[in-house]
Write a protein that holds these residues in place. Structure first.
Motif, PDB file in Angstrom:
ATOM      1  N   VAL A  71      -2.269  36.744 -13.997  1.00 14.20           N
ATOM      2  CA  VAL A  71      -3.290  36.277 -14.934  1.00 14.20           C
ATOM      3  C   VAL A  71      -2.750  35.246 -15.923  1.00 14.20           C
ATOM      4  O   VAL A  71      -3.305  35.062 -16.991  1.00 14.20           O
ATOM      5  N   SER A  72      -1.663  34.580 -15.523  1.00 18.32           N
ATOM      6  CA  SER A  72      -1.152  33.520 -16.391  1.00 18.32           C
ATOM      7  C   SER A  72      -0.493  32.433 -15.557  1.00 18.32           C
ATOM      8  O   SER A  72       0.064  32.702 -14.497  1.00 18.32           O
ATOM      9  N   GLY A  73      -0.582  31.228 -16.059  1.00 17.41           N
ATOM     10  CA  GLY A  73       0.137  30.107 -15.472  1.00 17.41           C
ATOM     11  C   GLY A  73      -0.055  29.916 -13.984  1.00 17.41           C
ATOM     12  O   GLY A  73      -1.164  29.995 -13.450  1.00 17.41           O
ATOM     13  N   LEU A  74       1.057  29.664 -13.319  1.00 20.93           N
ATOM     14  CA  LEU A  74       1.041  29.398 -11.883  1.00 20.93           C
ATOM     15  C   LEU A  74       0.484  30.583 -11.094  1.00 20.93           C
ATOM     16  O   LEU A  74      -0.255  30.404 -10.130  1.00 20.93           O
ATOM     17  N   GLY A  75       0.813  31.798 -11.504  1.00 21.31           N
ATOM     18  CA  GLY A  75       0.310  32.985 -10.811  1.00 21.31           C
ATOM     19  C   GLY A  75      -1.203  33.032 -10.802  1.00 21.31           C
ATOM     20  O   GLY A  75      -1.834  33.308  -9.776  1.00 21.31           O
TER      21      GLY A  75
END
Length: 151
Positions: A71-75
């Motif tokens: 639930v953040s950034g690249l992920g």
């Protein structure tokens, strides 16, 4: 002008590596990482890592590799794209119906594998320098269709 031509002068970049190789070999230092789809694909994402409890770039990439940053950034970016792919969702729903549900981290790992990312990085002195380099790269690529939400 090619993306590489725009960002090459900004830092000393590592060679491109498949994501899993990059996660295992990136330095435990702060810096900026770039991700692209496939060995020759277009640049998709620009991210940074600070000191991260002494783990730096390797630590940040490892968090994604383990599916712990869905639930953040690249992920989040790779999971969003996977969830927009009916074949990806159908495969996972079929596994669920067959009695083989997966945890959220496994879905995130599958999404990362689906993206077939290649990564390169540039090491910086500290988190602040990494943030400055990340901003310079994002500014240089302002016209590019990156996955980054905050630009």
């Amino acid at each position: 002008m090619l993306t590489d031509d725009l960002i090459a002068p900004l830092a000393a970049w590592s060679p491109w590596l498949p994501f899993d190789d990059a996660a295992l070999s990136a330095p435990r230092l702060p810096g900026v990482y770039l991700a692209r789809e496939g060995a020759e694909g277009e640049l998709a994402y620009v991210g940074m890592a600070g000191e991260r409890r002494g783990q730096g770039l390797r630590g940040r990439l490892t968090v994604y590799r383990r599916g712990k940053a869905a639930v953040s950034g690249l992920g989040e970016a790779v999971l969003d794209r996977a969830l927009a792919d009916p074949a990806f969702v159908r495969q996972h729903l079929n596994e669920l119906v067959a009695g083989r549900p997966k945890r959220a981290a496994a879905w995130a790992q599958d999404a990362l594998r689906r993206a077939e990312l290649y990564v390169r990085w540039a090491v910086t002195a500290d988190r602040a320098t990494a943030a400055t380099l990340e901003r310079a790269v994002l500014d240089a690529l302002a016209a590019s269709p990156l996955w980054n939400r905050a630009r």
